[in-house]
Design a protein around this motif. Structure first.
Motif, PDB file in Angstrom:
ATOM      1  N   THR A  27     -15.255  10.578 -15.317  1.00 33.50           N
ATOM      2  CA  THR A  27     -14.024   9.799 -15.445  1.00 33.50           C
ATOM      3  C   THR A  27     -14.313   8.316 -15.601  1.00 33.50           C
ATOM      4  O   THR A  27     -13.739   7.647 -16.479  1.00 33.50           O
ATOM      5  CB  THR A  27     -13.126  10.021 -14.207  1.00 33.50           C
ATOM      6  OG1 THR A  27     -12.807  11.402 -14.084  1.00 33.50           O
ATOM      7  CG2 THR A  27     -11.839   9.210 -14.323  1.00 33.50           C
ATOM      8  N   ILE A  28     -15.218   7.784 -14.780  1.00 30.25           N
ATOM      9  CA  ILE A  28     -15.585   6.375 -14.876  1.00 30.25           C
ATOM     10  C   ILE A  28     -16.166   6.077 -16.247  1.00 30.25           C
ATOM     11  O   ILE A  28     -15.813   5.080 -16.902  1.00 30.25           O
ATOM     12  CB  ILE A  28     -16.600   5.993 -13.774  1.00 30.25           C
ATOM     13  CG1 ILE A  28     -15.958   6.095 -12.388  1.00 30.25           C
ATOM     14  CG2 ILE A  28     -17.155   4.591 -14.013  1.00 30.25           C
ATOM     15  CD1 ILE A  28     -14.847   5.124 -12.135  1.00 30.25           C
ATOM     16  N   GLN A  29     -17.074   6.921 -16.701  1.00 29.91           N
ATOM     17  CA  GLN A  29     -17.714   6.713 -17.999  1.00 29.91           C
ATOM     18  C   GLN A  29     -16.701   6.775 -19.139  1.00 29.91           C
ATOM     19  O   GLN A  29     -16.714   5.952 -20.064  1.00 29.91           O
ATOM     20  CB  GLN A  29     -18.813   7.747 -18.216  1.00 29.91           C
ATOM     21  CG  GLN A  29     -19.625   7.527 -19.484  1.00 29.91           C
ATOM     22  CD  GLN A  29     -20.708   8.571 -19.636  1.00 29.91           C
ATOM     23  OE1 GLN A  29     -20.426   9.758 -19.824  1.00 29.91           O
ATOM     24  NE2 GLN A  29     -21.967   8.143 -19.538  1.00 29.91           N
ATOM     25  N   ARG A  30     -15.781   7.744 -19.078  1.00 35.78           N
ATOM     26  CA  ARG A  30     -14.775   7.882 -20.122  1.00 35.78           C
ATOM     27  C   ARG A  30     -13.867   6.662 -20.187  1.00 35.78           C
ATOM     28  O   ARG A  30     -13.580   6.140 -21.283  1.00 35.78           O
ATOM     29  CB  ARG A  30     -13.938   9.146 -19.875  1.00 35.78           C
ATOM     30  CG  ARG A  30     -12.905   9.417 -20.976  1.00 35.78           C
ATOM     31  CD  ARG A  30     -12.154  10.700 -20.756  1.00 35.78           C
ATOM     32  NE  ARG A  30     -11.266  10.617 -19.606  1.00 35.78           N
ATOM     33  CZ  ARG A  30     -11.464  11.248 -18.473  1.00 35.78           C
ATOM     34  NH1 ARG A  30     -12.526  12.017 -18.312  1.00 35.78           N
ATOM     35  NH2 ARG A  30     -10.598  11.134 -17.480  1.00 35.78           N
ATOM     36  N   LEU A  31     -13.433   6.178 -19.035  1.00 38.51           N
ATOM     37  CA  LEU A  31     -12.566   5.003 -19.015  1.00 38.51           C
ATOM     38  C   LEU A  31     -13.311   3.752 -19.487  1.00 38.51           C
ATOM     39  O   LEU A  31     -12.754   2.911 -20.200  1.00 38.51           O
ATOM     40  CB  LEU A  31     -12.020   4.789 -17.600  1.00 38.51           C
ATOM     41  CG  LEU A  31     -11.047   5.860 -17.096  1.00 38.51           C
ATOM     42  CD1 LEU A  31     -10.744   5.640 -15.619  1.00 38.51           C
ATOM     43  CD2 LEU A  31      -9.766   5.852 -17.907  1.00 38.51           C
ATOM     44  N   ARG A  32     -14.559   3.615 -19.072  1.00 32.70           N
ATOM     45  CA  ARG A  32     -15.347   2.447 -19.491  1.00 32.70           C
ATOM     46  C   ARG A  32     -15.495   2.418 -21.004  1.00 32.70           C
ATOM     47  O   ARG A  32     -15.311   1.358 -21.644  1.00 32.70           O
ATOM     48  CB  ARG A  32     -16.723   2.490 -18.825  1.00 32.70           C
ATOM     49  CG  ARG A  32     -17.657   1.359 -19.273  1.00 32.70           C
ATOM     50  CD  ARG A  32     -18.954   1.370 -18.514  1.00 32.70           C
ATOM     51  NE  ARG A  32     -19.768   2.551 -18.748  1.00 32.70           N
ATOM     52  CZ  ARG A  32     -20.526   2.744 -19.832  1.00 32.70           C
ATOM     53  NH1 ARG A  32     -20.549   1.827 -20.799  1.00 32.70           N
ATOM     54  NH2 ARG A  32     -21.261   3.838 -19.961  1.00 32.70           N
ATOM     55  N   LYS A  33     -15.801   3.575 -21.595  1.00 32.72           N
ATOM     56  CA  LYS A  33     -15.984   3.638 -23.038  1.00 32.72           C
ATOM     57  C   LYS A  33     -14.658   3.446 -23.779  1.00 32.72           C
ATOM     58  O   LYS A  33     -14.614   2.895 -24.885  1.00 32.72           O
ATOM     59  CB  LYS A  33     -16.633   4.961 -23.432  1.00 32.72           C
ATOM     60  CG  LYS A  33     -18.087   5.063 -22.980  1.00 32.72           C
ATOM     61  CD  LYS A  33     -18.735   6.359 -23.429  1.00 32.72           C
ATOM     62  CE  LYS A  33     -20.226   6.375 -23.059  1.00 32.72           C
ATOM     63  NZ  LYS A  33     -20.889   7.638 -23.489  1.00 32.72           N
TER      64      LYS A  33
END
Length: 206
Positions: A27-33
């Protein structure tokens, strides 16, 4: 509450409570990207070290709630969304005893292990109570209409609310208004244990 604990907000999130979720890193990675942010840029905006963010995205660490809160602020999303799991996947989490936050009463004789879920803290909280003989927890009132339930598993406890006092032994439960000052005491000659559940924003009682 008459407890040695931190104030609400950021300091409360430093309690060391651990969040274990296989979806958290994704989730963190998806939002960051989605925001087209590099690890360095997210680290600068959130105040969380780049190496920690990288470990979170790879699910190599269980971050504190404070860390998740900082990341959610930087990503401009609610902490609930960051903590949410994929509804189509199985969900199970295990919190080890050493990772369970403990609150201690002012007299040092009563301890509350926070076993409730952070996602329900605004409306439902539950604790494992362990007390030495004479241990007392003196709490201020919660939101109007809030109800607390104390189910005794060992020893004997009494609850005092609004000038009324009632006792319960092992196998018995006391349910009472907690939107006013309320006191929980261990009145047996031996240590006592109980399960405490607090329902906030319950239907207002007249």
């Amino acid at each position: 509450m008459g407890i040695e604990t931190r104030e609400r907000g950021g300091r409360e999130l430093e309690s060391g409570a651990q969040v274990i979720s296989g979806q958290l890193g994704k989730t963190i990675q998806r939002l960051r990207k989605a925001y087209n942010l590099s690890l360095s840029e997210l680290a600068e905006q959130s105040g969380v070290a780049k190496s920690i963010i990288s470990q979170i995205e790879r699910n190599e660490t269980n971050p504190t709630l404070a860390t998740i809160w900082r990341l959610s602020q930087a990503l401009d999303v609610s902490i609930e969304r960051v903590l949410s799991t994929n509804e189509e996947e199985a969900f199970i989490e295990k919190i080890a005893r050493p990772d369970t936050p403990i609150l201690v009463s002012e007299d040092g004789k009563l301890r509350l292990a926070i076993i409730g879920w952070i996602k329900t803290v605004e409306w439902l909280q539950w604790y494992e109570v362990s007390a030495e003989p004479g241990g007392e927890l003196d709490s201020e009132g919660h939101q109007r209409g809030s109800i607390e339930s104390l189910s005794v598993s060992a020893g004997e406890f009494e609850v005092e609310v609004g000038g009324i006092t009632q006792r319960a032994k092992a196998g018995e439960t006391l349910r009472y208004r907690c939107d006013r000052q309320h006191i929980v005491r261990c009145v047996s000659g031996q240590p006592g244990t109980a399960l405490m559940v607090c329902i906030l924003k319950a239907a207002v009682m007249d």
